[in-house]
Design a protein around this motif. Structure first.
Motif, short mmCIF file in Angstrom:
data_model
loop_
_atom_site.label_atom_id
_atom_site.label_comp_id
_atom_site.label_asym_id
_atom_site.label_seq_id
_atom_site.Cartn_x
_atom_site.Cartn_y
_atom_site.Cartn_z
N PRO A 1 0.52 -1.16 0.08
CA PRO A 1 0.10 0.37 -0.14
C PRO A 1 0.76 1.06 -0.04
O PRO A 1 0.19 2.27 -0.17
CB PRO A 1 -0.89 -0.43 1.32
CG PRO A 1 -1.17 -1.72 1.63
CD PRO A 1 0.86 -2.24 0.81
N SER A 2 2.10 0.90 0.56
CA SER A 2 2.72 2.04 0.55
C SER A 2 3.46 2.62 -0.39
O SER A 2 3.85 4.22 -1.16
CB SER A 2 4.26 2.43 1.76
OG SER A 2 4.82 1.03 1.49
N TYR A 3 3.70 1.88 -1.35
CA TYR A 3 3.65 1.99 -3.28
C TYR A 3 3.11 2.27 -3.75
O TYR A 3 3.60 3.38 -4.42
CB TYR A 3 4.67 0.76 -3.65
CG TYR A 3 5.57 0.57 -4.59
CD1 TYR A 3 6.46 1.47 -4.84
CD2 TYR A 3 4.64 0.64 -5.67
CE1 TYR A 3 6.73 1.34 -6.64
CE2 TYR A 3 4.86 0.55 -7.36
CZ TYR A 3 6.36 1.25 -8.01
OH TYR A 3 6.44 1.76 -8.67
N LEU A 4 1.86 1.84 -3.84
CA LEU A 4 0.96 2.47 -4.47
C LEU A 4 0.52 3.62 -3.80
O LEU A 4 0.34 4.94 -4.90
CB LEU A 4 -0.46 1.70 -4.19
CG LEU A 4 -1.58 1.72 -5.12
CD1 LEU A 4 -1.56 2.31 -6.55
CD2 LEU A 4 -2.43 1.28 -4.44
N ASN A 5 0.53 3.91 -2.84
CA ASN A 5 0.39 5.70 -3.03
C ASN A 5 2.14 6.79 -2.86
O ASN A 5 1.13 7.85 -3.15
CB ASN A 5 0.82 6.02 -0.88
CG ASN A 5 0.40 7.03 -0.64
OD1 ASN A 5 -0.70 7.53 -1.06
ND2 ASN A 5 1.17 7.55 0.33
N LEU A 6 2.53 5.98 -3.02
CA LEU A 6 3.33 6.79 -3.90
C LEU A 6 3.41 6.55 -5.38
O LEU A 6 3.56 8.19 -5.49
CB LEU A 6 4.93 6.32 -3.43
CG LEU A 6 5.64 6.36 -1.79
CD1 LEU A 6 7.11 5.53 -1.67
CD2 LEU A 6 6.06 7.75 -1.74
N VAL A 7 3.09 5.63 -5.82
CA VAL A 7 2.78 6.08 -6.99
C VAL A 7 1.47 7.21 -7.35
O VAL A 7 1.96 7.63 -7.88
CB VAL A 7 2.14 4.54 -7.32
CG1 VAL A 7 1.58 4.74 -9.28
CG2 VAL A 7 3.67 3.56 -8.37
N GLU A 8 0.71 6.81 -6.77
CA GLU A 8 -0.49 7.88 -6.81
C GLU A 8 0.19 9.41 -6.95
O GLU A 8 -0.52 10.24 -7.08
CB GLU A 8 -1.53 7.78 -6.14
CG GLU A 8 -2.35 6.09 -6.42
CD GLU A 8 -3.75 6.01 -5.69
OE1 GLU A 8 -3.83 7.16 -4.61
OE2 GLU A 8 -4.55 5.45 -5.87
N ARG A 9 1.01 9.50 -5.91
CA ARG A 9 1.24 11.83 -5.36
C ARG A 9 2.37 11.39 -6.49
O ARG A 9 3.01 11.91 -6.44
CB ARG A 9 1.62 10.88 -4.23
CG ARG A 9 0.94 10.76 -3.37
CD ARG A 9 1.88 10.72 -1.32
NE ARG A 9 2.26 11.90 -1.14
CZ ARG A 9 2.65 11.83 -0.34
NH1 ARG A 9 2.94 10.57 -0.03
NH2 ARG A 9 3.83 12.72 0.31
#
Length: 460
Positions: free
Chosen positions: A34-42
């Protein structure tokens, strides 16, 4: 996609919301944290090839959607809009802007459209700005007019069959087909005119001050007004300016475009560009054209199925005022910006007249451009009179510049000169050349320290 980092956080976020998924649920389906996906979305991590494949498999997702235009043209385009004085008191910093684009891409796009619509309504000035109207129409066509190019190429082939000397072939065609003779007149007869059509005498009168390339261009320009009249009339009519000055200015641009296309026919010119690495001096000699002729022609090579590199061109005077700007298909903000950075060696070209100055520059958005600048002097200048001098720059994105002759010896991935779009639009806080604080940023005066730049501003 493999050659560049693919930042597409807004698309990822939209897809997740369409699927009604939390970040944790989507991350689990994609096999990432989830943390990686959060970075991708940002937009703090790129979309990897592995993730791209997983998206296509899991959500029947078209990967081409990831390359869609960013909301409002992206971070830098939104930031330029927010530099308007009406937002000066808000002091929106980079982090806040990034969060807005990541959290509400639709809202950012809506803001951009509304701002642009208001700007068009308040600044168009259709009755008073023919230059602006014509520039906008040329930009709408990306400075490529396919019908004119095709007609000019056909004519150039016919002229080439008739004679090896293009100037002689055009002169003969004007004489035989249109009953217009060419006459070269001394400067004391035409002291302040370079080209004149005398319909009474059926003469195209040219000043002796014109060099061979300019004489060829002048005769091709006259041929354009006659033989490409229907194509030019259709384009002028389609523009719908509603004012004589804009119509005539646009007609002059189109006739010049046709003249350049006769001198540098599309297919032959593109082949020569690719064979020489877009070597401007060689192209000048091969096609008997001037530096500015070739520079402008490079911005027009957008034929479907046979595109050249997407160059831009700009011409300025010593005061930095732009008199010609063609973005072509480059999308270069350097062309559209009202201000220019003194660290760009376009300005330094005046220090070495006639010398081609090559520079790798990097904008605040990370975009890197290889630019080439040289001075040009208008035809007809004489000793003892007021003389004019301009600097012409062309440029292409560094990712496309590897094959250029001018790029030899340059590390296109190495150190580049950091420049901005003029001090009022530039947020670089460590620039010693700064002359003004960015629009929308308040000056901060600290008596206890002296930084690299004397103009420190809030939000840096």
């Amino acid at each position: 996609m493999a050659e560049r980092k693919l930042m597409a956080g807004h698309v990822m976020r939209r897809l997740r919301r369409q699927q009604a998924l939390s970040q944790a649920a989507m991350a689990e389906m994609l096999g990432i944290s989830p943390s990686y996906l959060n970075l991708v979305e940002r937009n703090q991590r790129p979309v990897s090839a592995t993730l791209l494949v997983k998206l296509a498999e899991t959500f029947d997702f078209d990967p081409r959607a990831l390359t869609a235009a960013e909301p409002g043209g992206g971070r830098e385009a939104i930031r330029r809009r927010l530099a308007d004085p009406m937002f000066a008191d808000l002091e929106i910093d980079r982090n806040e802007l990034e969060e807005w684009l990541a959290a509400a891409p639709g809202g950012a796009e809506a803001f951009a459209r509304a701002f642009d619509r208001i700007g068009q309504a308040t600044t168009a000035a259709p009755a008073g700005d023919p230059v602006g109207l014509v520039r906008a129409e040329i930009a709408r066509w990306r400075n490529h007019f396919g019908d004119l190019d095709a007609a000019a190429e056909t004519l150039a082939d016919q002229l080439r069959l008739g004679a090896g000397d293009l100037y002689g072939a055009i002169s003969e065609r004007l004489r035989v087909k249109h009953s217009i003779a060419i006459r070269i007149l001394p400067v004391d007869v035409m002291p302040d005119v370079l080209r004149r059509l005398d319909l009474h005498a059926r003469q195209l009168q040219l000043s002796e001050l014109l060099d061979p390339a300019s004489r060829t261009f002048a005769t091709a320009f006259q041929l354009a007004l006659i033989e490409a009249r229907s194509e030019i009339d259709a384009l002028v009519s389609g523009a719908g300016f509603g004012q004589i000055a804009a119509d005539r200015l646009y007609r002059r641009h189109l006739a010049s475009y046709f003249a350049a296309a006769v001198m540098m026919p599309y297919a032959r010119f593109l082949r020569a560009c690719e064979a020489t690495g877009y070597d401007i001096e060689l192209l000048q000699r091969r096609f008997g054209a001037g530096f500015e002729h070739v520079a402008h022609r490079l911005t027009t090579l957008q034929r479907v199925g046979a595109r050249g590199l997407p160059f831009f061109m700009i011409r300025i005077d010593r005061a930095g005022q732009a008199s010609k700007r063609y973005a072509g298909a480059s999308g270069a903000a350097l062309v559209e910006a009202e201000g220019r950075c003194p660290l760009w060696n376009l300005h330094g070209a005046f220090d070495r007249p006639g010398h081609l100055a090559v520079q790798l520059v990097e904008l605040e958005d990370g975009g890197r451009w290889l630019t080439m600048a040289r001075t040009v002097t208008p035809q007809g200048q004489r000793y003892g009179l007021v003389s004019a001098e301009f600097a012409v720059a062309i440029g292409v994105a560094a990712e496309h510049a590897g094959t250029l002759a001018a790029a030899r010896g340059f590390d296109l991935a190495g150190t580049a000169m950091p420049i901005g779009l003029g001090c009022r639009q530039c947020l670089r806080s460590d620039c010693p050349q700064r002359a003004a604080a960015p629009a929308g940023r308040a000056l901060v005066i600290n008596e206890r320290e002296r930084r690299v730049t004397a103009l420190t501003f809030a939000g840096d």
